[in-house]
Design a protein around this motif. Structure first.
Motif, short mmCIF file in Angstrom:
data_model
loop_
_atom_site.label_atom_id
_atom_site.label_comp_id
_atom_site.label_asym_id
_atom_site.label_seq_id
_atom_site.Cartn_x
_atom_site.Cartn_y
_atom_site.Cartn_z
N THR A 79 -3.05 14.72 -18.47
CA THR A 79 -1.64 14.32 -18.46
C THR A 79 -0.87 15.01 -19.58
OG1 THR A 79 -2.19 12.34 -19.73
CG2 THR A 79 -2.00 12.08 -17.35
N ALA A 80 -1.47 15.08 -20.77
CA ALA A 80 -0.77 15.71 -21.90
C ALA A 80 -0.50 17.19 -21.62
CB ALA A 80 -1.61 15.55 -23.18
N ARG A 81 -1.49 17.89 -21.05
CA ARG A 81 -1.26 19.31 -20.71
C ARG A 81 -0.13 19.43 -19.68
NH1 ARG A 81 -6.95 19.24 -20.96
NH2 ARG A 81 -7.06 19.11 -18.68
N GLY A 82 -0.10 18.51 -18.73
CA GLY A 82 0.96 18.54 -17.72
C GLY A 82 2.34 18.33 -18.31
N ILE A 83 2.45 17.42 -19.26
CA ILE A 83 3.76 17.16 -19.88
C ILE A 83 4.15 18.33 -20.78
CG2 ILE A 83 5.04 15.62 -21.43
CD1 ILE A 83 4.40 14.54 -18.53
N TYR A 84 3.21 18.89 -21.51
CA TYR A 84 3.53 20.07 -22.31
C TYR A 84 3.95 21.22 -21.39
CZ TYR A 84 2.31 18.63 -27.06
OH TYR A 84 2.32 18.06 -28.30
N GLY A 85 3.29 21.35 -20.25
CA GLY A 85 3.68 22.37 -19.27
C GLY A 85 5.07 22.11 -18.71
N LYS A 87 7.52 20.67 -20.25
CA LYS A 87 8.47 21.08 -21.29
C LYS A 87 8.66 22.60 -21.27
CE LYS A 87 9.28 21.08 -26.22
NZ LYS A 87 8.65 21.04 -27.53
N LEU A 88 7.55 23.34 -21.17
CA LEU A 88 7.65 24.81 -21.07
C LEU A 88 8.49 25.21 -19.87
CD1 LEU A 88 3.99 26.02 -21.73
CD2 LEU A 88 5.99 26.48 -23.15
N TRP A 89 8.22 24.61 -18.73
CA TRP A 89 8.91 24.94 -17.48
C TRP A 89 10.40 24.65 -17.58
CZ3 TRP A 89 10.74 21.31 -13.62
CH2 TRP A 89 11.16 21.92 -12.44
N LEU A 90 10.77 23.52 -18.20
CA LEU A 90 12.19 23.20 -18.34
C LEU A 90 12.92 24.20 -19.23
CD1 LEU A 90 12.28 19.30 -18.63
CD2 LEU A 90 13.17 20.72 -16.78
N HIS A 91 12.22 24.71 -20.23
CA HIS A 91 12.86 25.64 -21.16
C HIS A 91 12.86 27.08 -20.66
CE1 HIS A 91 13.78 22.79 -24.29
NE2 HIS A 91 12.57 22.28 -24.14
N ASP A 92 11.90 27.43 -19.79
CA ASP A 92 11.86 28.80 -19.29
C ASP A 92 11.24 28.82 -17.90
OD1 ASP A 92 11.72 31.51 -18.84
OD2 ASP A 92 10.41 31.95 -20.56
N LEU A 142 1.97 13.87 -9.11
CA LEU A 142 0.63 14.15 -9.63
C LEU A 142 0.27 15.62 -9.49
CD1 LEU A 142 -1.25 11.00 -8.32
CD2 LEU A 142 -0.79 11.57 -10.72
N TRP A 143 0.61 16.19 -8.34
CA TRP A 143 0.32 17.61 -8.11
C TRP A 143 1.14 18.48 -9.05
CZ3 TRP A 143 0.56 20.00 -2.49
CH2 TRP A 143 -0.11 21.21 -2.48
N ARG A 144 2.42 18.08 -9.27
CA ARG A 144 3.26 18.83 -10.22
C ARG A 144 2.66 18.78 -11.62
NH1 ARG A 144 7.97 17.29 -11.91
NH2 ARG A 144 8.65 19.32 -12.55
N ILE A 145 2.20 17.61 -12.04
CA ILE A 145 1.59 17.49 -13.37
C ILE A 145 0.39 18.44 -13.47
CG2 ILE A 145 0.27 15.95 -14.90
CD1 ILE A 145 2.18 13.69 -13.99
N ASP A 146 -0.40 18.48 -12.41
CA ASP A 146 -1.56 19.37 -12.40
C ASP A 146 -1.12 20.83 -12.54
OD1 ASP A 146 -4.50 19.73 -12.00
OD2 ASP A 146 -3.74 20.94 -10.33
N ARG A 147 -0.16 21.25 -11.74
CA ARG A 147 0.31 22.64 -11.78
C ARG A 147 0.93 22.96 -13.14
NH1 ARG A 147 -2.14 25.73 -9.74
NH2 ARG A 147 -3.57 24.08 -10.11
N LEU A 148 1.71 22.02 -13.69
CA LEU A 148 2.35 22.27 -14.98
C LEU A 148 1.31 22.30 -16.10
CD1 LEU A 148 5.55 20.13 -14.41
CD2 LEU A 148 5.42 22.63 -14.58
N ALA A 154 -2.09 28.46 -19.35
CA ALA A 154 -1.89 29.90 -19.23
C ALA A 154 -0.95 30.46 -20.30
CB ALA A 154 -1.34 30.24 -17.85
N ASN A 155 -0.16 29.60 -20.94
CA ASN A 155 0.87 30.09 -21.88
C ASN A 155 0.73 29.54 -23.29
OD1 ASN A 155 2.98 31.72 -20.29
ND2 ASN A 155 2.47 29.99 -18.98
N ARG A 156 -0.40 28.98 -23.62
CA ARG A 156 -0.51 28.44 -24.99
C ARG A 156 -0.95 29.48 -25.97
NH1 ARG A 156 -5.90 24.84 -25.33
NH2 ARG A 156 -7.15 26.08 -23.94
#
Length: 156
Positions: A79-85, A87-92, A142-148, A154-156
């Motif tokens: 879940t934490a990786r999904g939320i961090y993802g 945030k990345l997606w919203l910014h770029d 749930l699927w979005r969280i997984d993808r994010l 991939a971007n850390r």
């Protein structure tokens, strides 16, 4: 600026808030709010206008939720990786490319269809569109969280 980005700013999604929202308790209690909101809206049948009280309580919880749990600085959980993802997606948005962009679009369409069914079910007080719509919304999220989460890795 996207609608989601505007919403995130409106509810005070600072860097610290994103870290707090990445806490698994934040994510899972937001999912738990789905049936609570359904019950709150459905309660208009027996509570009348007083149903706005539980609806308001769920809305207040959803606004406060990303701010109340301890921060996660190193996302180790799914879940934490999904939320961090997220945030990345919203910014770029350009970070999501190719097939991943198509999957994101599919998931947004799935969630939108689910929300429409859910709204129809709640307006008409019909069980099947309510349950099916809530299921589509949940699966899409749930699927979005997984993808994010994959985007984050991939971007850390």
């Amino acid at each position: 600026m996207s609608t989601l980005k505007k919403y995130a700013q409106a509810v005070g999604m600072s860097d610290e808030a994103w870290q707090r929202h990445a806490n698994p308790w934040s994510v899972w209690t937001r999912f738990a709010a789905i049936p609570l909101m359904i019950a709150a809206i459905w309660s208009r049948e027996w509570l009348g206008w007083w149903a706005l009280v539980p609806v308001a309580l769920v809305v207040v919880w959803l606004v406060l939720n990303p701010h109340v749990f301890p921060a996660v600085e190193q996302p180790g959980s799914w879940t934490a990786r999904g939320i961090y993802g997220e945030k990345l997606w919203l910014h770029d948005r350009s970070l999501v490319t190719g097939d991943h962009r198509n999957v994101q679009r599919l998931l947004i369409a799935l969630g939108s269809a689910g929300f429409a069914l859910l709204a129809w079910g709640l307006i008409a007080l019909e069980i099947w569109p309510t349950v099916f719509g809530a299921t589509l919304v949940t699966v899409g999220q749930l699927w979005r969280i997984d993808r994010l989460g994959q985007l984050y890795l991939a971007n850390r």
